[in-house]
Design an enzyme around this catalytic site. Structure first.
Site, mmCIF file in Angstrom:
data_model
loop_
_atom_site.group_PDB
_atom_site.id
_atom_site.type_symbol
_atom_site.label_atom_id
_atom_site.label_comp_id
_atom_site.label_asym_id
_atom_site.label_seq_id
_atom_site.Cartn_x
_atom_site.Cartn_y
_atom_site.Cartn_z
ATOM 1 N N HIS A 60 0.806 -1.228 0.000
ATOM 2 C CA HIS A 60 0.000 0.000 0.000
ATOM 3 C C HIS A 60 0.836 1.274 0.000
ATOM 4 O O HIS A 60 0.301 2.369 -0.077
ATOM 5 C CB HIS A 60 -0.952 0.034 1.200
ATOM 6 C CG HIS A 60 -0.244 0.317 2.495
ATOM 7 N ND1 HIS A 60 0.517 -0.627 3.119
ATOM 8 C CD2 HIS A 60 -0.160 1.438 3.242
ATOM 9 C CE1 HIS A 60 1.031 -0.099 4.208
ATOM 10 N NE2 HIS A 60 0.643 1.151 4.313
HETATM 11 N N1 UDP Z 1 -3.274 -5.079 9.202
HETATM 12 C C1 UDP Z 1 -4.587 -5.445 9.451
HETATM 13 N N2 UDP Z 1 -5.374 -5.872 8.396
HETATM 14 C C2 UDP Z 1 -4.904 -5.938 7.110
HETATM 15 C C3 UDP Z 1 -3.568 -5.538 6.864
HETATM 16 C C4 UDP Z 1 -2.784 -5.101 7.921
HETATM 17 O O1 UDP Z 1 -5.026 -5.407 10.609
HETATM 18 O O2 UDP Z 1 -5.658 -6.320 6.215
HETATM 19 C C5 UDP Z 1 -2.448 -4.607 10.320
HETATM 20 C C6 UDP Z 1 -1.103 -5.269 10.483
HETATM 21 O O3 UDP Z 1 -1.183 -6.412 11.318
HETATM 22 C C7 UDP Z 1 -0.272 -4.189 11.149
HETATM 23 C C8 UDP Z 1 -0.887 -2.909 10.624
HETATM 24 O O4 UDP Z 1 -2.142 -3.260 10.066
HETATM 25 O O5 UDP Z 1 -0.441 -4.218 12.549
HETATM 26 C C9 UDP Z 1 0.013 -2.299 9.598
HETATM 27 O O6 UDP Z 1 -0.613 -1.203 9.060
HETATM 28 P P1 UDP Z 1 -0.212 -0.588 7.660
HETATM 29 O O7 UDP Z 1 0.427 -1.633 6.834
HETATM 30 O O8 UDP Z 1 -1.434 0.091 7.165
HETATM 31 O O9 UDP Z 1 0.766 0.565 8.032
HETATM 32 P P2 UDP Z 1 2.318 0.703 8.261
HETATM 33 O O10 UDP Z 1 2.722 -0.308 9.277
HETATM 34 O O11 UDP Z 1 2.983 0.494 6.954
HETATM 35 O O12 UDP Z 1 2.490 2.083 8.752
#
Ligand code: UDP
Length: 344
Positions: free
Chosen positions: A198
């Protein structure tokens, strides 16, 4: 003591879950402001329902990622509540808006000092800007604390560990016990690849997205790909036919992540979760702020090259030695303690 927490998107809801519990236990009054940067049910409300988060007192419903649009409404909440701290999480535009809207109220930054050293990422610019103004820098590890010292960030540094580890510790076992997602998707533990993409650089640069999808399509095992709305829109635009599922709630996702053979992602949080769950990770990004997972041999960075991606997935394995990284799953209690003023 009163704390005003500013949240707005998925990883922030997850980080604020264990922290809300710890604040309550420490007798700290928490007021939650939800900017509405994420507003789809699967990216927002589901986490409030599952993780028992405090109902936001302020739902700004802004449906934007523009910090300038968020700031005045957050500043109004700050003026009304007069908290002792404004608490911001991570590196999103909500984080930046919260820090800038705090005015004369001190800012505490959860996940301070992380750097990917890639200034083309909006997240990297947000991290640096927030760390410059925060009075309390809550670092996940010694490396991030040393980074802040080197940058001369003026705030008080506290190494507390990673609040996401708290969430994985508290909710991971619960998820495996309760979730029926593997059965629903027809996959077996240890016999599928979990993929998420994403990041702006991967989904808005159509060539990169095409290459990454081409790589995912060539993996022989089943690939479970919960697609973020932004990713789904781009996949449709380029006519990609890779099967996807809707984004999942934390519990279903944790059940899938902790039982995959390999995780392929560009998410920040998921690289660490993979490590904590003992699952090897392939990160589709040229850099990462979670370098220790790479140094430990548990995470491999690949560029948008299908061959490289497929090879990395085939070869992925966990190293024999796994040092404890990013804390012990009790960061939230340390955050709560750090908010109380130090005695001279
Ligand atoms: N996550 C979730 N459902 C999904 C995909 C990811 O709950 O379908 C959770 C994942 O376990 C992690 C968090 O979302 O805890 C990560 O968020 P994201 O990838 O949006 O953001 P980033 O970590 O890159 O800032």
């Amino acid at each position: 003591m009163r704390v005003l927490s500013v949240v707005g998107n998925r990883p922030q809801f997850i980080k604020s879950g264990p922290l809300s519990i710890a604040l309550r236990e420490a007798g700290i009054d928490e007021v939650v402001v939800h900017t509405g940067q994420h507003y789809d049910r699967e990216l927002s409300q589901v986490f409030f329902d599952e993780l028992g988060l405090a109902e936001p007192r302020y739902r700004l419903d802004l449906h934007t990622a523009d910090p300038a649009a968020m700031e005045p409404a957050i500043a109004e909440a700050v003026a009304r509540e007069r908290p002792d701290w404004v608490l911001v999480f991570g590196d999103t535009n909500t984080t930046l808006a919260g820090a800038q809207a705090a005015g004369d109220v001190p800012v505490a930054h959860v996940e301070a000092g992380l750097r990917s050293f890639d200034l083309s990422m909006p997240e990297e610019r947000n991290r640096i800007a927030v760390d410059r103004v925060a009075e309390l820098l809550l670092c996940p590890d010694e490396r991030s604390a040393a980074q802040l010292e080197a940058e001369g960030a003026p705030g008080r540094r506290e190494v507390v560990g990673d609040v996401m580890a708290d969430a994985a510790r508290i909710f991971g076992p619960l998820a495996r016990g309760r979730s029926e997602i593997l059965g629903r998707l027809g996959v077996e533990p240890g016999r599928y690849v979990l993929a998420t993409l994403h990041r702006e650089a991967n989904v808005t640069q159509v060539d990169r997205l095409r290459e990454l999808v081409a790589g995912l399509e060539r993996i022989e095992e089943p690939v479970v790909f919960p697609a973020h709305p932004r990713t789904r829109a781009e996949l449709e635009r380029i006519g990609a036919r890779i099967p996807t599922v809707d984004p999942l709630g934390y519990l279903d996702f944790a059940a899938l992540a902790s039982q995959a053979r390999v995780i392929v992602t560009d998410s920040g949080g998921l690289q660490k979760e993979a490590y904590w769950y003992g699952i090897p990770c392939v990160t589709a990004r040229p850099s990462t702020e979670w370098v220790d997972t790479v140094e430990a041999g548990a995470n491999v960075l690949v560029d948008a090259d299908p061959d490289e991606l497929v090879r990395a997935v085939e070869a992925a394995h966990m190293p024999e030695r796994r040092p404890q990284l990013y804390g012990d799953g009790h960061a939230s209690e340390r955050v709560a303690a750090a908010l109380y003023p130090r005695r001279p």
